[in-house]
Scaffold this active site. Sequence first.
Site, PDB file in Angstrom:
ATOM      1  N   ALA A  99      26.333  58.094  57.096  1.00  0.00           N
ATOM      2  CA  ALA A  99      26.457  56.952  58.005  1.00  0.00           C
ATOM      3  C   ALA A  99      27.535  57.116  59.080  1.00  0.00           C
ATOM      4  CB  ALA A  99      26.712  55.683  57.182  1.00  0.00           C
ATOM      5  N   GLU A 132      26.910  69.221  57.253  1.00  0.00           N
ATOM      6  CA  GLU A 132      26.663  68.389  56.063  1.00  0.00           C
ATOM      7  C   GLU A 132      26.499  69.312  54.868  1.00  0.00           C
ATOM      8  OE1 GLU A 132      26.531  65.254  54.881  1.00  0.00           O
ATOM      9  OE2 GLU A 132      25.770  66.146  53.005  1.00  0.00           O
ATOM     10  N   SER A 192      22.068  60.539  56.902  1.00  0.00           N
ATOM     11  CA  SER A 192      21.785  59.128  57.216  1.00  0.00           C
ATOM     12  C   SER A 192      20.805  58.466  56.259  1.00  0.00           C
ATOM     13  CB  SER A 192      21.218  59.022  58.644  1.00  0.00           C
ATOM     14  OG  SER A 192      22.214  59.368  59.551  1.00  0.00           O
ATOM     15  N   CYS A 242      22.803  52.580  49.165  1.00  0.00           N
ATOM     16  CA  CYS A 242      22.613  51.303  48.472  1.00  0.00           C
ATOM     17  C   CYS A 242      21.224  51.180  47.874  1.00  0.00           C
ATOM     18  CB  CYS A 242      22.826  50.139  49.434  1.00  0.00           C
ATOM     19  SG  CYS A 242      24.440  50.147  50.188  1.00  0.00           S
ATOM     20  N   ASP A 269      33.782  56.009  54.590  1.00  0.00           N
ATOM     21  CA  ASP A 269      34.465  55.866  53.306  1.00  0.00           C
ATOM     22  C   ASP A 269      35.764  56.655  53.211  1.00  0.00           C
ATOM     23  OD1 ASP A 269      32.145  54.499  52.789  1.00  0.00           O
ATOM     24  OD2 ASP A 269      31.452  55.803  51.161  1.00  0.00           O
ATOM     25  N   TYR A 311      20.930  21.742  57.952  1.00  0.00           N
ATOM     26  CA  TYR A 311      20.445  21.011  56.789  1.00  0.00           C
ATOM     27  C   TYR A 311      18.986  20.613  56.962  1.00  0.00           C
ATOM     28  CZ  TYR A 311      18.945  17.092  54.047  1.00  0.00           C
ATOM     29  OH  TYR A 311      18.188  16.281  53.261  1.00  0.00           O
ATOM     30  N   TRP A 317      24.811  17.593  51.832  1.00  0.00           N
ATOM     31  CA  TRP A 317      26.122  18.233  51.960  1.00  0.00           C
ATOM     32  C   TRP A 317      25.950  19.671  51.498  1.00  0.00           C
ATOM     33  CZ3 TRP A 317      30.405  16.386  54.305  1.00  0.00           C
ATOM     34  CH2 TRP A 317      30.515  15.003  54.490  1.00  0.00           C
ATOM     35  N   ARG A 329      35.611  20.953  51.328  1.00  0.00           N
ATOM     36  CA  ARG A 329      36.217  19.624  51.320  1.00  0.00           C
ATOM     37  C   ARG A 329      37.069  19.425  50.069  1.00  0.00           C
ATOM     38  NH1 ARG A 329      33.603  15.133  49.333  1.00  0.00           N
ATOM     39  NH2 ARG A 329      31.544  15.700  50.087  1.00  0.00           N
TER      40      ARG A 329
END
Lengths: 462, 462
Positions: A18, A42, A48, A52, A292, A435, A443, A451
Amino acid sequence: MERRVNDRTRLVVIGGDAGGMSAASQARRRCGPDDLEIVALERGDHTSYSACGIPYLVGGTVPSADELIARDPATFIRDHAIDVRTGTEATDVDLDRRVVRTVDAQGAEREERFDRLMIATGAVPIRPDWPGSDAEGIFGVQTLADGIRVREYVDERRPRRAVVVGGGYIGLEMAEAFLERGMRVDLVEAAPEPMGTLDPDMGRLVREAVCAMGVEFHPGAKVTGFETAGGRVSAVVTEQAVHEADIVVLGMGVRPDSDLARRAGLRIGPTGGIAVDRRMRTSASDVWAAGDCVETFHRVSRAPVAIALGTHANKQGRVAGTNIGGGYAHFAGVVGTAITKICGLEVSRTGLNEKEAQRAGFEFETVTVESTTRAGYYPGATTMCLKLLAERRTGRLLGGQIVGRENAGKRVDVLATALWNDMSVEEVSGMDLGYAPPFSPVWDPVLIAARKLSEKTEASPG
Amino acid sequence: MERRVNDRTRLVVIGGDAGGMSAASQARRRCGPDDLEIVALERGDHTSYSACGIPYLVGGTVPSADELIARDPATFIRDHAIDVRTGTEATDVDLDRRVVRTVDAQGAEREERFDRLMIATGAVPIRPDWPGSDAEGIFGVQTLADGIRVREYVDERRPRRAVVVGGGYIGLEMAEAFLERGMRVDLVEAAPEPMGTLDPDMGRLVREAVCAMGVEFHPGAKVTGFETAGGRVSAVVTEQAVHEADIVVLGMGVRPDSDLARRAGLRIGPTGGIAVDRRMRTSASDVWAAGDCVETFHRVSRAPVAIALGTHANKQGRVAGTNIGGGYAHFAGVVGTAITKICGLEVSRTGLNEKEAQRAGFEFETVTVESTTRAGYYPGATTMCLKLLAERRTGRLLGGQIVGRENAGKRVDVLATALWNDMSVEEVSGMDLGYAPPFSPVWDPVLIAARKLSEKTEASPG
C-alpha cells in the site's frame, strides 16, 4: 541539446504494498517516465493487496487470492511505467553513495542508484521465541503469501482443530474463518478479554458473541511453546493448559519494520517507527517513508503512534508520492479509528480507550449507553452498545467504542470526525445527524451518549 | 410561613408534540411540582408521537398507532406531574395580561394564566385551494390523527388506486406504503424529478428506483383540482392528465404554524417561523418557542431557515425546557441533514444543494462519485452514489447527497459533522474513517469524493 535518458531523476521504492505503490503511482501521476524513472523493489511476489481480506480468503468468503490484489506487478509496469521487481529484497541503504543494495530470489546481489528514495518496508509480526515455533502448521497471517499458505493448508490438510494465539482483530477474524471452515477453534489470549484496543467492558461483549458462535476462549493464557509430532504442530502449550491443534495461527500484533532505515542512519521515533514529518520526509533529504514502518501523529493524544493499517499507508503513500513528484501534500495524523465484523458483531473504536487516555495524562469521565440502530418500532432494530470518553474538565471528546449488530459499527466515523475537530461532547450532543425510523431512534445513539457524558463533565453549562 | 400552591411559577405549553413536551419534561426535570406548575395544551388527542413513522403505519410495517406514541398524556400526568389537556386549542395569547385563551372540544372557552409560556404549535401543511379539496378520501399526513385516518380508510375501503401529490420525503414514503398495500400508485410532482431537497441528478436515481417498484411518476404536473363522485374523490386533475383515484394523499410540504405567535405580537422571521435566539427565547420575555413553528440558524448558509423535523424539535424543546427551568442551554443550529429509505434506496442529504448554495451566494464546484458500500470482493457490496459541493475558492465543504442501497445513507452523518466544523474537502479527504472489507472500500467513498472535489477547487495545494 538532445535529452538523455540518464538525466532522468531516479526514484527507488522499497516495498511494493500500500504505502510504496501509492507513493509510486502518485509520483508517476505528477511526473511522466521522461522525467522520473521509478523502480519498486518487493521481496515477495505480490503488490498492492488487501491484507484485511486475508481472513475472508481463509474462511472461504473470498474464493481466490486474486480478488484481494488491487493491482499486480504487470499492471504497474504496463500502465504506470513503474519497474516493479518482485522477489527482490533491499538489504542495505547507503545514503552517502545513494544506492540500495538488493538480493534477488536467486541470491544475486545488485546496487540500485537512487536520487529519491521511498521506504515502505511495512511491519514485522511480533513472534516470541517459543520452542517448536518453526513446526509445520504454525502460521502468521501478515502477508498475502501467508494467507495463501493458510488457505492451501486448510484446503489440503483439512485440519479439525485450530488454535489462534492472540485475540486482537486478526486473531478474532481468523477464529471466525476457521469456524466457517468447520473446525473446533480455541482462542488463546493473555488478557482477560479479547480485542485489547477496546476497554474490557466492551471486549466482554465481543467475547460473549465469539463464544456463542462456538469459539473456546482462554483468557489470561501464557503460551510457553508448541508440541509437535513428525515436524508438525500438535498442540499449543500454555502455563494453564495444552490445546490440541492441527493448525495454529499467531496474531499477536506487529511492530514497524524499521531495521533497514535504522541501519541507514535514519531517525527512528520512540514507537520504533521511522520518524517522518507531515510531508512524510524522513530525517535524510530526498528520503521519504510511509505505511506500517513509520510513526505518525495521534491527534487526540498529541503523541507519536505506530498503527499498522492499510488506510493510513495508502494516504501516507499518496502524500509522499505527491511531494516526491514536486507537489505539496501533508498527512494530518490519525485519531485511532478501527472497525471489524466478528461473528455477526460490528465492532469499532476511535480515539483513546481508558488505558490510552490514562497514559496520555487525561482525567476523564466515561459513559456507556445501550440504544438501537433503528426506531424501536421499525423491523430489524437491534441493540447497540456505545461507550464514550471525555476529558473531565473541558468535556472534550477523547474516544468512542461501539459494539452492535448491523448498522452499528460505521457510526464510529461520526466520532472520528468529531475527534478530528476537537469537539466537546456537549457540542456533539447538539449535532444535526440524520434521523428516520429505518436508521436510528429519534435521539441518535451518538447524541444520547454525548449528552449523558456531557452532564458528567465539569464543562456542563446546564 | 406556609407555602401556598399559588406561589408556584406556572408554565403553560402550547402544543403537545416533540417540541412542547420535550420542553415540559426538561423543565420538570429541573423543577419539581412544588416549584413549577406545568399545563400543556394540545388540540389533538395525542402527545409525543413519531410523525416519521406514519408511512410505516399506513404501509403496515407498524401494526398499530400505539407503537408510534413515545409517551401518552396519562404518562405525562402520572410520571411527570404535567397537566396535559388534549382536545384543547389555544386561540389567543395576551402577553400583557399573561393569559392564553383556550377552547375545548365542547366549545367551552377558558383563560389560562401563565408566568412562562412555551409555544410549540408546529407546522401547517401547504394546501392550495383546489376545487374539490374537501372531498372524502383526500388526506394530509401531518399528524398521527391523519395517519390513523388514512390507515383506517385503507383498511375499511380497500382503495385500489392511490394518487400522491408531491414527491418529497413524505410523498415518496406514502407512495411506497400504498404499493405495499397493493394499490396502483400515481405520483404527481410539479418538478422534473422527485425529492426536491436533492439536486435533480440525484433525484433522478430516486425516481428510477421508485418507478422500478411500480410507481407511475408524473413530473412537471400542475394540479388544478379533484373530480368527485358522491362526495368522494374519484380523480386528481392536472393540466396534463386526469389520474383516477380512490384515495389521495397530499404531501406538498409544511410551513411554520406561527399565526398564534404573530397575533400575540411576537417577532416572526423572514421564513415565516417564530424568531428565537439560541436559547429559544422569543422576542417577548418569559416566552419560549421550539419545533416546526420556529426558524433556526443554518450553520452553512448562515441564514435563518425553517425545517420541520422531529429531531430539531426535540433538541430545541430540551434547550427551551432547560432554560425555563433555570439552567443554561443553547441550540447551535442545523446543517440541513435529512435521510429516508424509499423502495429499498437509502437517500440522504446535508448542507446545501446546488440551488441553495447559489441562493446563499456561494461559488462552488461539485463532484459525484460512484463507489461501493463494502470492499468490492466482499459479499453484499452495492454501489452508492455520493455528490459533494464545495466552495470554489476555499474548498470549504458546502453539502452532500447520498443515494445507495443498504449501509449507504447514514454515511451522511460524517458529512454533517464535517459541515458542523466548517471543514474543507481537503481536510475531509485526510480523515481517519473506519475501514474493513465489510464496511467500505479501502478508500472510503466520502474520502474519495472529498479528494476529487478538493482537486477541483482553487484551494488545492498540490
